[in-house]
Design a protein around this motif. Sequence first.
Motif, PDB file in Angstrom:
ATOM      1  N   THR A  31       0.847  -1.198   0.000  1.00 11.19           N
ATOM      2  CA  THR A  31       0.000   0.000   0.000  1.00 11.19           C
ATOM      3  C   THR A  31       0.880   1.245   0.000  1.00 11.19           C
ATOM      4  O   THR A  31       1.841   1.322   0.782  1.00 11.19           O
ATOM      5  N   SER A  94       2.929   0.852   3.464  1.00 10.50           N
ATOM      6  CA  SER A  94       2.451   0.056   4.591  1.00 10.50           C
ATOM      7  C   SER A  94       1.847  -1.232   4.066  1.00 10.50           C
ATOM      8  O   SER A  94       1.720  -1.426   2.851  1.00 10.50           O
ATOM      9  N   LEU A  95       1.468  -2.095   4.993  1.00  5.53           N
ATOM     10  CA  LEU A  95       0.748  -3.295   4.626  1.00  5.53           C
ATOM     11  C   LEU A  95      -0.731  -2.965   4.554  1.00  5.53           C
ATOM     12  O   LEU A  95      -1.241  -2.189   5.374  1.00  5.53           O
ATOM     13  N   SER A 102      -1.809  -2.820  11.989  1.00  2.40           N
ATOM     14  CA  SER A 102      -0.950  -1.969  12.798  1.00  2.40           C
ATOM     15  C   SER A 102      -0.898  -0.548  12.248  1.00  2.40           C
ATOM     16  O   SER A 102      -0.526   0.377  12.958  1.00  2.40           O
ATOM     17  N   TYR A 103      -1.257  -0.377  10.976  1.00  2.00           N
ATOM     18  CA  TYR A 103      -1.254   0.929  10.327  1.00  2.00           C
ATOM     19  C   TYR A 103       0.094   1.613  10.430  1.00  2.00           C
ATOM     20  O   TYR A 103       0.178   2.830  10.403  1.00  2.00           O
ATOM     21  N   GLU A 104       1.161   0.850  10.553  1.00  2.00           N
ATOM     22  CA  GLU A 104       2.479   1.457  10.658  1.00  2.00           C
ATOM     23  C   GLU A 104       2.961   1.819   9.263  1.00  2.00           C
ATOM     24  O   GLU A 104       3.102   0.947   8.399  1.00  2.00           O
ATOM     25  N   GLN A 105       3.194   3.100   9.051  1.00  2.00           N
ATOM     26  CA  GLN A 105       3.626   3.586   7.760  1.00  2.00           C
ATOM     27  C   GLN A 105       5.101   3.964   7.799  1.00  2.00           C
ATOM     28  O   GLN A 105       5.579   4.531   8.778  1.00  2.00           O
TER      29      GLN A 105
ATOM     30  N   TYR B  33      -6.620   5.513  15.623  1.00  2.00           N
ATOM     31  CA  TYR B  33      -5.223   5.362  16.016  1.00  2.00           C
ATOM     32  C   TYR B  33      -4.586   6.746  16.088  1.00  2.00           C
ATOM     33  O   TYR B  33      -4.931   7.646  15.312  1.00  2.00           O
ATOM     34  N   PHE B  35      -0.713   8.791  16.448  1.00  2.00           N
ATOM     35  CA  PHE B  35       0.713   8.595  16.206  1.00  2.00           C
ATOM     36  C   PHE B  35       1.495   9.865  16.524  1.00  2.00           C
ATOM     37  O   PHE B  35       0.977  10.979  16.400  1.00  2.00           O
ATOM     38  N   TYR B  37       5.084  11.365  15.034  1.00  2.00           N
ATOM     39  CA  TYR B  37       6.161  11.203  14.062  1.00  2.00           C
ATOM     40  C   TYR B  37       7.216  12.265  14.318  1.00  2.00           C
ATOM     41  O   TYR B  37       6.920  13.394  14.721  1.00  2.00           O
ATOM     42  N   LEU B  47       8.373   7.134  12.557  1.00  2.00           N
ATOM     43  CA  LEU B  47       7.366   6.851  13.568  1.00  2.00           C
ATOM     44  C   LEU B  47       8.036   6.745  14.936  1.00  2.00           C
ATOM     45  O   LEU B  47       8.972   5.982  15.121  1.00  2.00           O
ATOM     46  N   ARG B  50       2.930   4.791  18.728  1.00  2.00           N
ATOM     47  CA  ARG B  50       1.566   4.598  18.232  1.00  2.00           C
ATOM     48  C   ARG B  50       0.658   4.201  19.392  1.00  2.00           C
ATOM     49  O   ARG B  50       1.072   3.454  20.273  1.00  2.00           O
ATOM     50  N   GLU B  52      -3.431   2.814  20.088  1.00  2.00           N
ATOM     51  CA  GLU B  52      -4.762   2.438  19.636  1.00  2.00           C
ATOM     52  C   GLU B  52      -5.780   3.000  20.609  1.00  2.00           C
ATOM     53  O   GLU B  52      -5.615   2.849  21.822  1.00  2.00           O
ATOM     54  N   GLY B 100      -6.664   3.455   8.824  1.00  2.00           N
ATOM     55  CA  GLY B 100      -5.618   4.068   9.643  1.00  2.00           C
ATOM     56  C   GLY B 100      -4.453   4.587   8.862  1.00  2.00           C
ATOM     57  O   GLY B 100      -3.690   5.409   9.355  1.00  2.00           O
ATOM     58  N   ASN B 101      -4.302   4.113   7.624  1.00  2.00           N
ATOM     59  CA  ASN B 101      -3.205   4.609   6.811  1.00  2.00           C
ATOM     60  C   ASN B 101      -3.427   6.027   6.342  1.00  2.00           C
ATOM     61  O   ASN B 101      -2.499   6.685   5.902  1.00  2.00           O
ATOM     62  N   LEU B 103      -3.698   9.409   7.195  1.00  2.00           N
ATOM     63  CA  LEU B 103      -3.387  10.199   8.375  1.00  2.00           C
ATOM     64  C   LEU B 103      -3.740  11.670   8.212  1.00  2.00           C
ATOM     65  O   LEU B 103      -3.540  12.251   7.158  1.00  2.00           O
TER      66      LEU B 103
END
Lengths: 116, 115
Positions: A31, A94-95, A102-105, B33, B35, B37, B47, B50, B52, B100-101, B103
């Motif tokens: 993604t 990201s995945l 996890s939405y870790e970008q 979520y 974050f 940064y 990052l 994080r 939740e 969540g992606n 932002l």
Amino acid sequence: DAGVTQSPTHLIKTRGQQVTLRCSPKSGHDTVSWYQQALGQGPQFIFQYYEEEERQRGNFPDRFSGHQFPNYSSELNVNALLLGDSALYLCASSLGLARSRSYEQYFGPGTRLTVT
Amino acid sequence: AQTVTQSQPEMSVQEAETVTLSCTYDTSENNYYLFWYKQPPSRQMILVIRQEAYKQQNATENRFSVNFQKAAKSFSLKISDSQLGDTAMYFCAFGPGNAGNMLTFGGGTRLMVKP
């Protein structure tokens, strides 16, 4: 393990021209999201690509378009450039939701676009 | 639409001291979520931590911890034992639970760690 890469690093264009920015995601990521960061401001979400389709879009005009390739890399195209398009353009990978919540970008170093 | 506000444009702290960066947000969602940064002069966004929204326990990552107050819609970042390498812009960001992606960032706080 290569992280997110972007090209070019810097770019200078003239008003009215078109520009293409490129992004290669972190290995294993599917993604890609694009953000615009004006000087002194926080990034603004442009759009996101997953499975070669635009999945989410922020408040940006149709002059901003994109593409995702089968290898998950992505391009951001901006037509009819305006002075206000001058900014740092960030790509993040990201995945997708199907594989991770996890939405870790991971962000790339960005492309600095200057429109004169 | 969500909004994220960082009310401190600039802050400074002495090396080895503790500093807290503030962030408030506005949303009608219950699942999301948050974050923090870090963006050093090299421009690469990293990052830091994080959280939740459904977790009541505050997230911690080594010297970085958050104070998440869901009812107050507040999400502050505490940096303990500040180091010179912590000098950077810090951005608070909100990610909706179903995407969540995607932002939404605050305007940032420029942190300077002084020797």
